[in-house]
Design an enzyme around this catalytic site. Structure first.
Site, PDB file in Angstrom:
ATOM      1  N   ILE A   1      56.901 204.971   0.700  1.00 55.42           N
ATOM      2  CA  ILE A   1      56.897 203.752  -0.116  1.00 55.42           C
ATOM      3  C   ILE A   1      56.982 202.513   0.766  1.00 55.42           C
ATOM      4  O   ILE A   1      56.403 201.467   0.449  1.00 55.42           O
ATOM      5  CB  ILE A   1      58.042 203.774  -1.153  1.00 55.42           C
ATOM      6  CG1 ILE A   1      57.858 202.645  -2.180  1.00 55.42           C
ATOM      7  CG2 ILE A   1      59.400 203.661  -0.481  1.00 55.42           C
ATOM      8  CD1 ILE A   1      56.636 202.795  -3.050  1.00 55.42           C
TER       9      ILE A   1
ATOM     10  N   LYS B   1      64.266 201.089  -6.340  1.00 55.25           N
ATOM     11  CA  LYS B   1      64.666 201.719  -7.585  1.00 55.25           C
ATOM     12  C   LYS B   1      64.759 203.237  -7.412  1.00 55.25           C
ATOM     13  O   LYS B   1      64.025 203.799  -6.578  1.00 55.25           O
ATOM     14  CB  LYS B   1      63.708 201.354  -8.717  1.00 55.25           C
ATOM     15  CG  LYS B   1      62.280 201.915  -8.563  1.00 55.25           C
ATOM     16  CD  LYS B   1      62.166 203.312  -9.121  1.00 55.25           C
ATOM     17  CE  LYS B   1      60.884 203.972  -8.747  1.00 55.25           C
ATOM     18  NZ  LYS B   1      60.820 205.394  -9.150  1.00 55.25           N
TER      19      LYS B   1
END
Length: 308
Positions: free
Chosen positions: A14, A90
């Site tokens: 990510i 998150k």
């Protein structure tokens, strides 16, 4: 204001796909260091622990924490205690209690804490929120189904306790829904499907309602192959609203009303810079609270073992 000296902890997929391009395109930030057991970034000083990094790099102003949620609290606490601003990928943590403790520490330190929800920054989300506020909603159906083997190959942490399982993507849907609904919703029933060899669920079927008993039905599944489904469908007095492709397109009554290219992470870093400059934090725990409620209230169903 000079550029904010930023460090990243946890250099994985990510980070390479989203964080690095977004940081490079934002003049408010300068990436000065990383801390990761294995990953590094070319041209950036690398450490293998956040402790070594914080000791060696006193000029760091802010830290983006991108490791699995089970390990985020300790790193965030160290960064905040050192007076650094903190960006939490998150979900912001493994439990509600630890994130609330971090928020208290950030307030005491005068530091910014940003619990980021990237799907809230999808292109059509604000348009959907505006539409729902202008009409009466009768029901909502959330369909968030994808192929875990494609998106999380060989990532064991997502199957461990605290890794959230299918709620890792499902919480993205919940972050959108909790943002666009005019009234708060509450879980009334649910079923979580656990592979017999895993500690986290592979699917969830959840039923919510608001104070007016308007139903919201959410289906999360990690076993979908082929076309992936990230759709939120609302029946309203003004016609059917479809927020599709993870929040990037909005249609009403079958007519496309809004569409724009994906720019979630650039928006997150703009928001982080704004918060730092304003001396504020943004820690909305509603999506994580709904996941916690699902684990508390949902029935457990065991299904066949899952192997990558």
């Amino acid at each position: 204001m000079s550029a904010i000296n930023l460090a990243i902890v946890g250099v994985g997929k990510i980070v390479r796909d989203q964080h690095l391009p977004s940081i490079a395109a934002n003049a408010d930030f300068k990436l000065v260091a990383t801390a990761s057991r294995h990953g590094t970034v070319d041209g950036v000083t690398a450490y293998t622990s956040i402790d070594d990094m914080l000791d060696a790099e006193p000029s760091i102003d802010a830290v983006s924490l991108c490791m699995p949620p089970q390990y985020r609290y300790e790193a965030a606490y160290k960064a905040l205690a050192a007076g650094k601003h903190v960006f939490l990928e998150k979900p912001p943590g493994a439990t509600l209690s630890e994130v609330e403790d971090l928020e208290d520490l950030a307030n005491k330190q005068g530091a910014t804490l940003f619990a980021s929800w990237h799907s809230r920054y999808a292109a059509a989300v604000e348009a959907a929120k505006s539409f729902l506020s202008s009409t009466e909603m009768k029901s909502m159906h959330v369909i968030w189904k994808e192929d875990v083997r494609h998106w999380h190959p060989n990532q064991e942490w997502i199957w461990q306790a605290g890794g959230l399982g299918v709620f890792d993507p499902g919480i993205n849907a919940l972050s959108i829904v909790t943002h666009i609904l005019p009234k708060a919703m509450f879980l009334s029933a649910g079923t979580l499907e656990f592979p017999e060899n895993r500690d986290s669920p592979i699917a969830a079927d959840l039923h919510f309602r608001n104070v007016d008993y308007v139903p919201v039905h959410a289906e999360f599944d990690w076993r979908q192959t082929g076309k992936q489904s990230w759709d939120i469908i609302a029946e309203t007095a003004a016609g059917q609203m479809v927020l599709s492709e993870g929040g990037s397109k909005l249609s009403v009554g079958g007519e496309l009303k809004f569409s724009a290219p994906e720019a979630e992470y650039p928006s997150l870093y703009r928001r982080f810079a704004e918060l730092i400059k304003a001396g504020k934090s943004d820690v909305d725990l509603a999506p994580l609270r709904h996941v916690a409620d699902a684990f508390m209230l949902g029935k457990r169903k065991f299904v066949e073992a899952f192997y990558d």
